[in-house]
Enzyme design. Structure first.
Site, PDB file in Angstrom:
ATOM      1  N   GLY A 261     -10.916  69.307  54.020  1.00 48.14           N
ATOM      2  CA  GLY A 261     -11.835  70.248  54.647  1.00 48.14           C
ATOM      3  C   GLY A 261     -11.332  70.727  55.993  1.00 48.14           C
TER       4      GLY A 261
ATOM      5  N   ASN B 220      -3.099  73.437  51.912  1.00 48.97           N
ATOM      6  CA  ASN B 220      -2.781  72.014  51.735  1.00 48.97           C
ATOM      7  C   ASN B 220      -1.617  71.772  50.785  1.00 48.97           C
ATOM      8  OD1 ASN B 220      -5.517  69.649  52.038  1.00 48.97           O
ATOM      9  ND2 ASN B 220      -4.887  71.234  53.450  1.00 48.97           N
TER      10      ASN B 220
ATOM     11  N   ARG C 249      -4.590  79.107  60.251  1.00 50.60           N
ATOM     12  CA  ARG C 249      -5.872  78.437  59.998  1.00 50.60           C
ATOM     13  C   ARG C 249      -7.006  79.110  60.763  1.00 50.60           C
ATOM     14  NH1 ARG C 249      -5.705  73.118  57.328  1.00 50.60           N
ATOM     15  NH2 ARG C 249      -7.872  73.013  57.984  1.00 50.60           N
TER      16      ARG C 249
ATOM     17  N   HIS D 166      -3.264  61.859  58.582  1.00 51.98           N
ATOM     18  CA  HIS D 166      -4.224  62.171  57.517  1.00 51.98           C
ATOM     19  C   HIS D 166      -3.612  63.001  56.391  1.00 51.98           C
ATOM     20  CE1 HIS D 166      -8.319  62.211  56.102  1.00 51.98           C
ATOM     21  NE2 HIS D 166      -8.440  63.515  56.180  1.00 51.98           N
ATOM     22  N   TRP D 167      -2.465  63.626  56.658  1.00 48.43           N
ATOM     23  CA  TRP D 167      -1.805  64.481  55.661  1.00 48.43           C
ATOM     24  C   TRP D 167      -0.594  63.767  55.065  1.00 48.43           C
ATOM     25  CZ3 TRP D 167      -1.649  69.806  58.619  1.00 48.43           C
ATOM     26  CH2 TRP D 167      -2.907  70.442  58.473  1.00 48.43           C
TER      27      TRP D 167
END
Length: 263
Positions: free
Chosen positions: A22, A31, A169, A240-241
């Protein structure tokens, strides 16, 4: 509802659905643009813009977001005549994958979950986490500076957050106020997926970055304990990626998991 998706790979191959995370400006391509061609060499690869993201309409949000998104995805699978799929979900996408497996167990095969939302329960780390705080700050007063600050919490290596990515983004960021209501509204308890984790009968691989500042590593402990068929892989020097920061290693891990047959 209208859902946007990207599909690539051999016809009749094992279907794998990629579900993005998100945050403002997120989408399947933001992503998984690098991931899709790699997976498409082997799998029937479906990367979906979740409701309210990318080219997908939100539709009428009646309950908690994970439930809404999972039901929408099942409708898409019906339209594409895909009965059972493996699911790879990052963050928000991990929550959608888990809810789909819980509510529609016949449709979900293996689950590869990267720092999944809802399933993560911080045992030691403070709430809200740094990443969630940065996300909230952008939502309260959107700006390029706050977008950059949020994106930097997603990675261990800040060099990955380029000016181009920040602008991309920011340009794609729309009104994500629906997320606040869907995660705090009357159906918010449906998002506490860790409470239902014991019901999962799928083979599950949890993937975490040791330095994840959105859903910290200790959030994996309850799920790891409660899910019957579960493994945890931790990447050091990773946020987190995981699928981007550890691109080649992650792909090898994912292929081994998806193609391997375990009892």
């Amino acid at each position: 509802m209208t859902l946007s998706f990207h599909r690539a790979g051999p016809a009749g191959a094992r279907p794998v659905v990629l579900l993005h995370g998100g945050g403002p400006g997120a989408s399947a391509m933001s992503n998984f643009a690098r991931t899709i061609p790699v997976f498409a060499k082997t799998f029937d690869t479906l990367a979906v813009d979740q409701p309210g993201y990318g080219g997908s309409a939100l539709g009428e949000l009646k309950g908690q977001y994970f439930t809404h998104a999972a039901d929408a995805l099942v409708t898409l699978l019906d339209e594409l005549s895909l009965d059972r799929v493996d699911l790879i979900g990052n963050s928000l996408g991990g929550g959608t994958a888990v809810r789909l497996a819980l509510n529609h167990p016949s449709r979900a095969g293996k689950l590869l979950l990267m720092g999944p939302g809802g399933l993560s329960l911080n045992v030691f780390a403070a709430d809200p986490t740094e990443g969630v705080k940065r996300l909230g700050a952008f939502g309260a007063a959107p700006s390029r500076e706050r977008m950059a600050a949020f994106l930097r919490t997603l990675v261990f290596d800040p060099a990955l957050i380029t000016d181009e990515l920040i602008d991309e983004r920011l340009d794609a960021a729309g009104d994500s106020s629906f997320l606040r209501s869907s995660f705090s509204g009357p159906a918010f308890e449906e998002g506490l997926l860790w409470r239902e984790a014991h019901r999962l009968r799928n083979e599950v691989l949890l993937v975490w970055g040791r330095e994840d500042r959105v859903n910290p590593l200790d959030g994996a402990l309850v799920a790891l304990k409660m899910i019957r068929r579960c493994r945890l892989h931790v990447f050091g020097g990773c946020g987190h990626w995981a699928h981007l920061e550890k691109f080649d290693e992650f792909n090898r891990l994912a292929f081994d998991f998806l193609e391997g047959d375990r009892p």
